[in-house]
Design an enzyme around this catalytic site. Structure first.
Site, PDB file in Angstrom:
ATOM      1  N   GLY A 122       0.826  -1.204   0.000  1.00  0.00           N
ATOM      2  CA  GLY A 122       0.000   0.000   0.000  1.00  0.00           C
ATOM      3  C   GLY A 122       0.854   1.245   0.000  1.00  0.00           C
ATOM      4  CB  SER A 124       1.183   3.871  -5.807  1.00  0.00           C
ATOM      5  OG  SER A 124       2.512   3.575  -6.172  1.00  0.00           O
ATOM      6  CB  SER A 156       1.118  -5.898  -5.510  1.00  0.00           C
ATOM      7  OG  SER A 156       1.724  -4.911  -6.297  1.00  0.00           O
ATOM      8  CD  GLU A 239       8.939  -2.246  -5.586  1.00  0.00           C
ATOM      9  OE1 GLU A 239       7.821  -2.631  -5.964  1.00  0.00           O
ATOM     10  OE2 GLU A 239       9.139  -1.129  -5.088  1.00  0.00           O
TER      11      GLU A 239
END
Length: 377
Positions: A122, A124, A156, A239
């Site tokens: 959580g 963007s 996602s 990431e």
């Protein structure tokens, strides 16, 4: 760092190959891409098999070389990808391992490794994508809880997640990078609405998430209040630095498949196509070497990847798009058929220069933190 394999590491490779050859034929068929509860069960079932075989924590606990061997061999063997476990295994889990308290590590890490819980990301928001520090989701302190209101997008795996790594603004008066906090949000908390988003490729692994006065325990805060930007940089370094490792191996496999397809359909006679595939082969070999360097740097710095991850992310994103453009060239008119091999990946590759930090953001990071150039005004 020397990444040549020791006899013990080669023994690990041989043992892993033997185990994969034994277990992969016993896996059930992959579920439909649209059946996310079944995909969650399939992905977590694979993680549980890895855990029971002693491979569950290889992303966190193994040496750089062993980690790369694991990713290389599982990808070559066609083993399942982490799938719904992506955020937990490659983002939130490593962040908690580095930044979390002993109690937080004990609570959240074992269920991730055992394939019992799924995390989503959580970060963007509709008005805070590339400029993540502009996020507006608010969290006000109320006793032992934060009360959170706002919305997230491109979240996602939110539709099947148990937890969310959530960025919130806890001090609206502070400079935008200094008023952010990293929270672990339970996705079953009252006040959460999840709305799946369908992508160009037809998949729905992203969602909008709306938060209306959602209460999150202060104990779920990772790092100090208002220190969330620094914690976020740890998450984003994973990431950008190590989360795409397996994909490099997959791209090299796709190149081999494209060459075979071109030889079969006559496209191999085109010298321009052969040069294109040869150049891409060199690109991905170089990216694999850069991956080895990034992982070794992470090991030397206590497990956190450095800014070299931005170099990798920048070049890999564009190389992946070039790869699947080459696939379309190999297929010719058949590339209009989304049921043909590689074409769904061609559509998804369009997102790579945006996801996990846009290419423009990565260029700024490289310019400022590696080249030492002044910040733009």
């Amino acid at each position: 760092m020397d990444l040549s394999c020791t006899p013990e590491e080669e023994e690990f490779r041989a043992r892993l190959r033997e185990w994969l050859a034994e277990v992969l034929p016993t896996l059930p068929p992959k579920p439909s891409p649209d059946d996310w509860p079944a995909r969650r069960a399939y992905d977590l079932g694979w993680q549980r098999r890895l855990y029971d075989a002693g491979y569950g924590d290889v992303h966190w606990a193994a040496s750089p070389t062993v980690r790369l061997i694991f990713l290389e061999e599982t990808e070559k063997a066609g083993a399942p990808y982490v799938g719904a476990g992506f955020v937990g295994l490659l983002h939130a889990g490593p962040t908690i391992a580095v930044e979390g308290t002993a109690e937080q590590r004990a609570r959240w890490l074992p269920p991730i490794l055992r394939g019992e819980e799924v995390w989503c990301q959580g970060f963007s928001e509709p008005e805070a994508g590339s400029d993540l520090a502009s996020l507006r989701t608010r969290a006000r302190r109320d006793g032992d809880d934060y009360v959170v209101s706002g919305s997230k997008i491109w979240t996602s795996h939110a539709e099947v997640a148990d937890w969310c790594e959530l960025l919130v603004r806890t001090d609206p008066a502070a400079a935008k990078h200094r008023g952010i906090t990293w929270l672990a949000l339970p996705m079953n908390a009252p006040g959460i609405t999840v709305r799946p988003l369908r992508t160009l490729a037809g998949s729905a692994e992203f969602a909008e998430v709306f938060l209306d006065e959602v209460r999150v325990p202060v104990a779920n805060r990772v790092g100090a209040e208002n220190d969330g930007w620094r914690v976020t940089m740890v998450t984003l370094s994973f990431e950008r630095g190590t989360a795409f490792v397996g994909e490099v191996v997959a791209c090299r496999r796709v190149l081999t498949e494209l060459a075979a397809e071109a030889r079969g359909n006559g496209r191999w006679d085109d010298p321009a196509l052969r040069r294109r595939l040869g150049r891409l082969n060199a690109e991905f070999r170089a990216l694999w070497r850069l991956t080895q360097w990034d992982v070794s740097e992470a090991e030397a710095s206590g497990g956190v990847p450095g800014v070299g991850g931005s170099v990798f992310k920048l070049r890999y994103s564009h190389a992946r798009q070039e790869l699947y453009d080459a696939a379309a060239e190999v297929l010719g008119a058949d590339s209009l058929d989304l049921d043909r091999p590689w074409m769904p990946d061609r559509l998804s590759s369009l997102s790579y220069t945006i996801a996990a930090g846009t290419s423009q953001i990565q260029r700024n990071i490289v310019a400022e933190r590696i080249l030492g150039l002044p910040k733009g005004r």
